[in-house]
Write an enzyme that holds these catalytic residues in place. Structure first.
Site, PDB file in Angstrom:
ATOM      1  N   SER A 140       0.842  -1.202   0.000  1.00 39.00           N
ATOM      2  CA  SER A 140       0.000   0.000   0.000  1.00 39.00           C
ATOM      3  C   SER A 140       0.872   1.246   0.000  1.00 39.00           C
ATOM      4  O   SER A 140       1.871   1.292   0.736  1.00 39.00           O
ATOM      5  CB  SER A 140      -0.862   0.047   1.272  1.00 39.00           C
ATOM      6  OG  SER A 140      -1.546  -1.163   1.495  1.00 39.00           O
ATOM      7  N   ASP A 180       1.946   3.612  10.057  1.00 35.96           N
ATOM      8  CA  ASP A 180       1.341   2.793   8.991  1.00 35.96           C
ATOM      9  C   ASP A 180      -0.183   2.958   8.957  1.00 35.96           C
ATOM     10  O   ASP A 180      -0.894   2.058   8.504  1.00 35.96           O
ATOM     11  CB  ASP A 180       1.701   1.299   9.146  1.00 35.96           C
ATOM     12  CG  ASP A 180       3.204   1.058   9.070  1.00 35.96           C
ATOM     13  OD1 ASP A 180       3.879   1.784   8.321  1.00 35.96           O
ATOM     14  OD2 ASP A 180       3.686   0.145   9.758  1.00 35.96           O
TER      15      ASP A 180
END
Ligand code: GAR
Length: 218
Positions: A136, A145
């Site tokens: 991602s 994250d």
């Protein structure tokens, strides 16, 4: 042309893909500097080969996170970047740093976020018997994250996959494809973050873009 500063800590395969996209004229931007927090980061060589300043700023030379972050942002700001690109930069950045570059700070993470933040993502996906894994690209916010995801790409997990085979496929088939795609969007002025949401071409993304969709569009 947008100006990019890329931060690395290791092998720099994402940096390599970004530089290749630049070389092929796919970015309306250019990497102005590469900074590593590790003097031995192999990826610095990709910058040197492209005649881009390859700078080391070792976190070990600073007493704490805040002083390292401050020195890092001073170095970054010398290159006046439009975007700061974390490409395997394995240091957690403090909230002052994240605030300073808010909306201009991108990261790639080797999992289908919000699944598997943190380390050992490939091993965790295998241990959990996942059918799919991937990577991602997201805007960085204070949540590690956890910032809003821009683009994801998936690979199917094979029965005989090992940690290394899976990591390698995610790198080559997903990471090295999606990061240049996102940076191209950013450099074209088509990508923003507003209210912790991703805006592409002026519209709020309700779900991350998927690599497969991009492939069919092109
Ligand atoms: C990449 O797999 C990247 O996604 C990961 O580190 C590796 C760096 O490889 N980043 C993270 O785990 C960040 N949380 P590279 O140096 O060869 O690009």
């Amino acid at each position: 042309m947008m100006r990019l500063v890329v931060l690395i800590s290791g092998t720099g395969r994402n940096l390599q893909a970004i530089l290749e996209a630049q070389r092929l004229g796919r970015l309306q931007g250019r990497v102005c500097a590469v900074i590593s927090n590790r003097p031995d980061a192999a990826g610095l060589q990709f910058a040197r080969d492209a005649a881009i300043p390859a700078i080391t700023l070792s976190h070990r030379d600073f007493p704490d996170r805040d002083s390292f972050d401050a020195a890092l942002s001073q170095e970054i700001d010398r290159h006046a970047p439009d975007f700061v690109v974390l490409a395997g930069f394995m240091r957690i950045l403090g909230s002052d740093f994240v605030q300073r570059y808010r909306g201009r700070l991108l990261n790639i993470h080797p999992s289908l976020l919000p699944k598997y933040p943190g380390l050992q993502t490939h091993a965790k996906a295998l241990a959990n018997g996942e059918a799919w894994h991937g990577a991602s690209v997201h805007f960085v916010t204070e949540a590690v994250d956890g910032g809003p995801v821009i683009l994801q790409g998936q690979v199917r997990i094979r029965p005989d996959d090992t940690n290394d085979s899976l990591a390698d496929r995610v790198m080559r088939e997903v990471e090295q494809v999606i990061y240049p795609e996102v940076i191209a969007l950013a450099c074209a002025g088509r990508l923003q973050m507003r209210n912790d949401q991703v805006i592409v071409d002026g519209k709020v993304l309700t779900a991350p873009l998927q690599l497969d969709e991009l492939r069919t569009e092109h």
